[in-house]
Design an enzyme around this catalytic site. Structure first.
Site, PDB file in Angstrom:
ATOM      1  CE  LYS A   6      87.504 -70.755  38.808  1.00 36.64           C
ATOM      2  NZ  LYS A   6      88.242 -71.735  38.073  1.00 36.64           N
ATOM      3  CB  CYS A   7      93.224 -65.749  41.294  1.00 35.47           C
ATOM      4  SG  CYS A   7      94.455 -64.485  41.639  1.00 35.47           S
ATOM      5  N   PRO A   8      91.776 -64.013  43.801  1.00 39.25           N
ATOM      6  CG  PRO A   8      91.918 -62.039  45.109  1.00 39.25           C
ATOM      7  CD  PRO A   8      91.098 -62.716  44.007  1.00 39.25           C
TER       8      PRO A   8
END
Length: 82
Positions: free
Chosen positions: A14-16
Site C-alpha cells: 500500500k501507499c507509499p
C-alpha cells in the site's frame, strides 16, 4: 508486450511503499532504461503518475490486468536521462 530492463513486484503493498520501492529500483537502472512495476493498490495509478511528473521519469504505459487473481496495474517507466 513492452520490453523492459528490470522488474519490480509491488503487489500487496500500500501507499507509499510501491513508490518508495520504485525509487530504489530506478537507482539501479541505467538512464533511458525501462522499469516494469506490478502493483495491486488502486491508488498506485495516480501515485505513479504524480511520481513521474515530479521526478522527470517517463510513464510509457499503464495497463490494468483484470485476469489476475487480484486486479493488477502494470507500469512501464523509463528512467530520465540525467
Amino acid at each position: 508486450m513492452m520490453e523492459f530492463h528490470q522488474e519490480l513486484d509491488a503487489r500487496g503493498l500500500k501507499c507509499p511503499l510501491p513508490i518508495l520501492r520504485c525509487k530504489k529500483a530506478l537507482a539501479d537502472v541505467a538512464p533511458g532504461e525501462i522499469l516494469k512495476v506490478t502493483a495491486t493498490d488502486p491508488g498506485s495509478v495516480k501515485d505513479f503518475q504524480a511520481f513521474c511528473k515530479q521526478t522527470g521519469h517517463e510513464m510509457l504505459s499503464v495497463v490494468e490486468n483484470e485476469d489476475a487473481p487480484q486486479k493488477e496495474f502494470i507500469f512501464h517507466i523509463r528512467k530520465r536521462l540525467q
